[in-house]
Design an enzyme around this catalytic site. Structure first.
Site, PDB file in Angstrom:
ATOM      1  CE  LYS A 139      39.756  -2.181  20.224  1.00 29.04           C
ATOM      2  NZ  LYS A 139      38.691  -3.100  20.625  1.00 29.04           N
ATOM      3  CB  SER A 191      40.397  -2.673  24.466  1.00 28.43           C
ATOM      4  OG  SER A 191      39.962  -3.554  23.452  1.00 28.43           O
ATOM      5  CB  SER A 221      39.210  -6.377  21.808  1.00 27.52           C
ATOM      6  OG  SER A 221      38.111  -5.527  21.999  1.00 27.52           O
TER       7      SER A 221
END
Length: 542
Positions: free
Chosen positions: A99, A344, A96
């Site tokens: 991101k 997330s 993640s």
């Protein structure tokens, strides 16, 4: 793999083995986890054992990383001076941390005031309270649209004077393409809420804004032999519930499971739940979120007393010249980025990626959106040719980012006019408020990094990352990126935390470097292996 690469790997393994031999008593204390004291490096230590390099190398010598890979960079946030590097250019799965690129590109290219619109339109003729024609529900990509928002759209239709529609509801989801799932997403994640299908028309069941999902709650019946009781949020008949489970006597094993059958909207409740047992609650994805949104909107119209004669039709564009009857705007991006990054949220990342494609090229596709992100990264000095981004969220295992390029991005965004809003979206270490601490809210507590470090987490099986900002003991702001891969341990989060807390304890400008020494990391979450982001396990465990 080239001979040069193989040779370097052998040298790195040899170097780590020597370092472990030198620090073996300490390494034994690091097996469970790490914590720190504030003492400086011992006098008279060799060059490889002193300073920041020695401290971080010692942490990375943890046996849990045997055979694994680490790409780590620490830099001065103001000058960009590199204070530590370890295989900085190695391309590892960032999970993640992907991101970071997606969110920064969205803030830069869409702007912090960007809002998603959902409209109800028609080209039909009005005769009194009857609309002769179709209602078009046009999606703009809002990943935060709740059932209550569709209810307000229905109320606006009623307030316009319409009580009956002779046509049907037509879903216009043409802003994005029809590819619903990301590249190389795992098939066994299909019903898991963190792997929902992407459409510009969708529904989120609650204010975590997990778009494309329905919340299923299964509780025990009153007596043994009863079927479990099931509740859906939002209430909808778009999914069919097949209850195969049973209630068993109190004290029996709870084996209840909730899953959606592949390619259908049949949700199967199976297994046993004991009398008086706890409710099982799962967030389950729907098959075809466009249809889900239309179904919720149709129910809302019925509640408002607006009758629609025809059956819904999906995937048709709104005709030119259609008149807007109702509209809903999402929160601005500067607010949306908070649940997106704190929790997330994969679906927010993918929606933003396709929106970037649509807004920059007229094509709401992953390829167009990733191209826009790539262009933004290059403009900011990130060497995009040295990384690969396959989706917006990091759920794909095809993503590879070096810590070096993540660090470049973290340094570059600090001058952006939207930086304050973006920085506020990063999880804050040990802040117990879920909306602030997010995925870091139980980490690095009782250390100088608590309420200090702001960083994006990342977790997949065998891949973990933590990248962000921390202030050291001398007041110097530091940027760090830690990407760890190919380990077999259930979690290496405490290794990441050890590095960040060492930075927070140290005066890096003054040369006083904290030494990892204590045998246990306190306050680390232990309720589940860190093979997924903690908020991807509902209810989240972080």
């Amino acid at each position: 793999m080239s001979l040069n690469r193989s040779g370097r790997l052998r040298r790195d393994r040899f170097r780590r083995s020597v370092l472990r031999a030198r620090t073996w008593p300490l390494a034994l204390g690091l097996v469970a986890a790490l914590a720190w004291s504030s003492g400086s490096a011992p006098a008279g230590a060799g060059p490889s054992d002193t300073g920041l390099k020695g401290a971080i190398d010692t942490i990375l010598a943890d046996p849990r990383m045997d055979g694994g890979a680490a790409s780590v960079v620490v830099a001065d946030a103001t000058t960009g001076e590199r204070l530590y590097e370890r295989d900085a250019g190695d391309r590892l799965m960032p999970a993640s941390n992907t991101k970071l690129a997606t969110s920064a590109a969205a803030m830069a290219l869409l702007g912090p005031d960007h809002r998603f619109r959902t409209d109800v339109l028609s080209t039909g003729r009005r005769h009194g309270s009857v609309l002769h024609g179709d209602l078009y529900l046009r999606g703009g990509g809002d990943p935060t649209a709740l059932a209550s928002d569709y209810g307000r759209l229905a109320a606006q239709v009623r307030e316009s004077g319409i009580r009956a529609v002779t046509g049907r509801i037509v879903a216009d989801d043409t802003r994005f393409d029809t590819q619903r799932l990301g590249r190389s997403w795992a098939a066994d994640d299909e019903s898991s809420y963190y792997s929902a299908q992407i459409s510009p028309l969708t529904v989120a069941p609650d204010t975590d804004y997990d778009s494309g999902t329905v919340v299923v709650e299964a509780s025990p019946g009153a007596t043994a032999g009863d079927r479990p009781k099931v509740k859906l949020t939002p209430p909808t008949d778009y999914v069919r519930v097949d209850v195969r489970g049973r209630t068993v006597p109190a004290g029996g094993a709870d084996t209840l499971a909730v899953e959606r059958e592949h390619g259908t909207n049949t949700i199967v409740i199976s297994g046993d739940i004991p009398v008086g047992g706890s409710t099982t609650k799962e967030w389950i994805t729907v098959w075809e979120p466009t249809g889900y949104a239309v179904s919720v909107f149709a129910d809302a119209l019925a509640e408002q007393g607006v009758r629609v004669a025809g059956t819904p039709r999906l995937g048709r564009p709104t005709p030119p010249g259609a008149k807007v009857l109702a509209t809903h705007s999402s929160m601005p991006l500067r607010e949306l980025v908070l649940p997106f990054m704190k929790l997330s949220n994969n679906m927010h990342a993918e929606t933003l990626t396709k929106t970037l494609g649509y807004e920059t090229s007229g094509h709401g596709t992953w390829s167009a959106g990733l191209s826009a992100i790539d262009g933004y990264l290059r403009k900011e000095g990130v060497e995009a040719a040295k990384l690969r981004q396959a989706d917006g969220s990091g759920l794909s295992r095809m993503n590879v980012f070096p810590a070096d390029q993540l660090t470049r991005l973290l340094l570059a965004v600090r001058d952006a006019p939207w930086y304050a809003d973006w920085n506020a979206s990063l999880p804050v270490a040990c802040n117990p408020d879920r909306a602030v601490g997010g995925t870091l809210r139980t980490r690095m507590c009782n250390t100088p990094a608590a309420l200090n470090a702001r960083a994006k987490t990342g977790s997949l099986t065998g891949a973990s990352a933590l990248s962000g900002y921390v202030e050291d003991a001398g007041g110097r702001e530091l940027v760090f990126s830690i990407v760890l891969n190919n380990y077999l341990a259930s979690s290496v989060k405490s290794i990441e935390d050890a590095i960040v807390v060492t930075l927070a304890r140290s005066d890096t400008a003054g040369g006083t470097i904290a030494t990892p020494s204590e045998p246990a990391l306190r306050n680390a979450p232990r309720t589940a292996p860190a093979d997924l982001e903690c908020t991807w396990r509902k209810p989240d465990v972080c």
